[in-house]
Structures are given as C-alpha cells and as structure tokens.
Design a protein around this motif. Structure first.
Motif, mmCIF file in Angstrom:
data_model
loop_
_atom_site.group_PDB
_atom_site.id
_atom_site.type_symbol
_atom_site.label_atom_id
_atom_site.label_comp_id
_atom_site.label_asym_id
_atom_site.label_seq_id
_atom_site.Cartn_x
_atom_site.Cartn_y
_atom_site.Cartn_z
ATOM 1 N N LYS A 116 -6.710 -19.604 2.448
ATOM 2 C CA LYS A 116 -6.223 -20.908 2.003
ATOM 3 C C LYS A 116 -5.822 -21.784 3.182
ATOM 4 O O LYS A 116 -6.080 -22.994 3.183
ATOM 5 C CB LYS A 116 -5.031 -20.734 1.057
ATOM 6 N N LEU A 117 -5.182 -21.164 4.196
ATOM 7 C CA LEU A 117 -4.808 -21.931 5.381
ATOM 8 C C LEU A 117 -6.034 -22.521 6.056
ATOM 9 O O LEU A 117 -6.054 -23.696 6.417
ATOM 10 C CB LEU A 117 -4.069 -21.038 6.390
ATOM 11 N N ALA A 118 -7.065 -21.724 6.229
ATOM 12 C CA ALA A 118 -8.233 -22.159 6.986
ATOM 13 C C ALA A 118 -9.103 -23.133 6.212
ATOM 14 O O ALA A 118 -9.526 -24.153 6.760
ATOM 15 C CB ALA A 118 -9.053 -20.950 7.420
ATOM 16 N N PHE A 119 -9.379 -22.833 4.945
ATOM 17 C CA PHE A 119 -10.400 -23.590 4.230
ATOM 18 C C PHE A 119 -9.867 -24.607 3.227
ATOM 19 O O PHE A 119 -10.595 -25.507 2.823
ATOM 20 C CB PHE A 119 -11.377 -22.632 3.552
ATOM 21 N N TYR A 120 -8.627 -24.484 2.808
ATOM 22 C CA TYR A 120 -8.062 -25.476 1.902
ATOM 23 C C TYR A 120 -7.165 -26.454 2.651
ATOM 24 O O TYR A 120 -7.164 -27.636 2.369
ATOM 25 C CB TYR A 120 -7.262 -24.809 0.778
ATOM 26 N N ASN A 121 -6.373 -25.928 3.577
ATOM 27 C CA ASN A 121 -5.424 -26.778 4.299
ATOM 28 C C ASN A 121 -5.956 -27.239 5.646
ATOM 29 O O ASN A 121 -5.328 -28.058 6.303
ATOM 30 C CB ASN A 121 -4.097 -26.040 4.499
ATOM 31 N N GLY A 122 -7.076 -26.689 6.096
ATOM 32 C CA GLY A 122 -7.661 -27.097 7.368
ATOM 33 C C GLY A 122 -6.852 -26.679 8.584
ATOM 34 O O GLY A 122 -6.951 -27.300 9.634
ATOM 35 N N LYS A 123 -6.064 -25.633 8.458
ATOM 36 C CA LYS A 123 -5.232 -25.158 9.575
ATOM 37 C C LYS A 123 -5.850 -23.888 10.161
ATOM 38 O O LYS A 123 -5.328 -22.796 9.993
ATOM 39 C CB LYS A 123 -3.809 -24.900 9.093
ATOM 40 N N GLN A 124 -6.972 -24.067 10.868
ATOM 41 C CA GLN A 124 -7.687 -22.912 11.403
ATOM 42 C C GLN A 124 -6.871 -22.169 12.463
ATOM 43 O O GLN A 124 -6.961 -20.950 12.573
ATOM 44 C CB GLN A 124 -9.032 -23.346 11.997
ATOM 45 N N GLY A 125 -6.069 -22.866 13.219
ATOM 46 C CA GLY A 125 -5.245 -22.221 14.245
ATOM 47 C C GLY A 125 -4.215 -21.281 13.636
ATOM 48 O O GLY A 125 -4.052 -20.145 14.083
ATOM 49 N N GLU A 126 -3.525 -21.752 12.619
ATOM 50 C CA GLU A 126 -2.540 -20.911 11.949
ATOM 51 C C GLU A 126 -3.218 -19.736 11.253
ATOM 52 O O GLU A 126 -2.699 -18.611 11.252
ATOM 53 C CB GLU A 126 -1.737 -21.727 10.943
ATOM 54 N N ALA A 127 -4.376 -19.987 10.661
ATOM 55 C CA ALA A 127 -5.114 -18.908 10.005
ATOM 56 C C ALA A 127 -5.554 -17.864 11.021
ATOM 57 O O ALA A 127 -5.511 -16.657 10.739
ATOM 58 C CB ALA A 127 -6.323 -19.466 9.264
ATOM 59 N N SER A 128 -5.937 -18.291 12.208
ATOM 60 C CA SER A 128 -6.308 -17.339 13.258
ATOM 61 C C SER A 128 -5.109 -16.499 13.666
ATOM 62 O O SER A 128 -5.238 -15.294 13.886
ATOM 63 C CB SER A 128 -6.855 -18.078 14.477
ATOM 64 N N ALA A 129 -3.956 -17.127 13.759
ATOM 65 C CA ALA A 129 -2.742 -16.382 14.105
ATOM 66 C C ALA A 129 -2.410 -15.350 13.025
ATOM 67 O O ALA A 129 -2.048 -14.204 13.334
ATOM 68 C CB ALA A 129 -1.578 -17.341 14.308
ATOM 69 N N VAL A 130 -2.555 -15.738 11.763
ATOM 70 C CA VAL A 130 -2.293 -14.805 10.663
ATOM 71 C C VAL A 130 -3.278 -13.647 10.706
ATOM 72 O O VAL A 130 -2.903 -12.490 10.485
ATOM 73 C CB VAL A 130 -2.346 -15.542 9.305
ATOM 74 N N SER A 131 -4.548 -13.925 11.022
ATOM 75 C CA SER A 131 -5.534 -12.843 11.084
ATOM 76 C C SER A 131 -5.249 -11.895 12.238
ATOM 77 O O SER A 131 -5.465 -10.687 12.121
ATOM 78 C CB SER A 131 -6.953 -13.395 11.184
ATOM 79 N N VAL A 132 -4.736 -12.414 13.337
ATOM 80 C CA VAL A 132 -4.352 -11.539 14.453
ATOM 81 C C VAL A 132 -3.181 -10.655 14.049
ATOM 82 O O VAL A 132 -3.143 -9.466 14.379
ATOM 83 C CB VAL A 132 -4.027 -12.370 15.721
ATOM 84 N N ILE A 133 -2.235 -11.210 13.315
ATOM 85 C CA ILE A 133 -1.105 -10.407 12.824
ATOM 86 C C ILE A 133 -1.611 -9.295 11.913
ATOM 87 O O ILE A 133 -1.183 -8.142 12.012
ATOM 88 C CB ILE A 133 -0.077 -11.296 12.102
ATOM 89 N N GLY A 134 -2.547 -9.623 11.006
ATOM 90 C CA GLY A 134 -3.135 -8.601 10.139
ATOM 91 C C GLY A 134 -3.853 -7.529 10.933
ATOM 92 O O GLY A 134 -3.761 -6.337 10.627
ATOM 93 N N PHE A 135 -4.575 -7.947 11.973
ATOM 94 C CA PHE A 135 -5.267 -6.984 12.831
ATOM 95 C C PHE A 135 -4.269 -6.053 13.511
ATOM 96 O O PHE A 135 -4.490 -4.842 13.579
ATOM 97 C CB PHE A 135 -6.108 -7.715 13.884
ATOM 98 N N VAL A 136 -3.171 -6.592 13.994
ATOM 99 C CA VAL A 136 -2.162 -5.770 14.672
ATOM 100 C C VAL A 136 -1.545 -4.767 13.693
ATOM 101 O O VAL A 136 -1.336 -3.594 14.043
ATOM 102 C CB VAL A 136 -1.077 -6.658 15.329
#
Length: 157
Positions: A116-136
C-alpha cells in the motif's frame, strides 16, 4: 438456510479479528500439503529395524512414538516450520485477496502495508525501508535456525 440448519443469514466476519482469524485459517489450510510431504519424507527415512528392536524390547505404541518417531521426524518438522514462517511472513496473496488489509487496515501485515505504501500512497522510499525491516526479521529467524542446527550437529560428534 435452504437446508434448514439456520433461520437467518450469519455474518462470519463481524470484526477485524474474525477477518484475521479466517486469513490465518486459510494460510494454515494452504500449508497443510507441504507439511504433510515433509513429515512423510521424514517418516519414510526411518529404518524399520528401530521399530522391530523396540518391539522385541517390549515397547508400546506411545513409547515408539516418543522415543523413535518424533525424534527422527523432528528435523523434517523443523525445516517445514522455518519455511512456513518465511512463507506466512511474506503471505501477500491470501490477505490481499480476502481483505486487502481492510477493514480500517486492521488485517494489514508487513507485506500488505508496504504494498500500500509503494503503490497506493506513492511512498517507494518508505516501502523500501519496510521491506528491509522484513528482510532483517526473516534473516534473524533463519540465522537462529542455522545456529541451532549447526550447534546440534556439533553435539552429535
């Protein structure tokens, strides 16, 4: 209603918690075949001579189960558990198909939230940060499993 079991329509999802419970039930149902194959492979790898020796020694069903079967299937179950944790953590299709994280974002998981952050809200940077947190988080889970497995392997020597 047509069969006569209930007299009025029944709302199976009255609360966000009920929605999430149905998503969990669906996730469990989807992973049953994988876990079944893992357990089956573990059971097929057990040599029958263990059971024959236990029978000669007078072991009953539960003694064989807890002393032979479960310890020898434990590694297969552990692998299935770790892979299921990774799968469920990244389980996007089930949640997105059933609720899209609604009502009021109460059934969002990390993956649907970052989508939702990346594709609905257009916040790709925040979505990338969230995905890094998930990866960790997944890296920590996998690392704990690997450390446990390697230490257990050293104890057997």
């Amino acid at each position: 209603m047509k069969v006569g079991l209930i007299s009025a329509p029944l709302n199976w999802t009255p609360t966000p918690g009920a929605y999430f419970a149905w998503e969990i039930a669906c996730g469990i149902f989807v992973t049953i075949p994988f876990v079944t194959f893992c357990v089956l492979s573990g059971l097929q790898s057990i040599d029958t001579s263990y059971y024959e020796a236990a029978t000669v020694d007078g072991a009953g069903y539960f003694q064989k189960l807890f002393s032979i079967t479960l310890p020898l299937v434990k590694s297969s179950l552990t692998v299935a558990t770790v892979l299921n944790i990774i799968y469920v953590f990244n389980s996007f299709p089930i949640i997105w198909t059933m609720t899209k994280g609604d009502p009021a974002n109460h059934t969002d998981t990390l993956v649907t939230y970052l989508y939702k952050l990346a594709f609905y809200n257009g916040k790709q940077g925040e979505a990338s940060a969230v995905s890094v947190i998930g990866f960790v988080i997944l890296l920590v889970c996998a690392s704990v499993y690997m450390i446990y497995t390697l230490r257990k392997g050293d104890d057997d020597l």
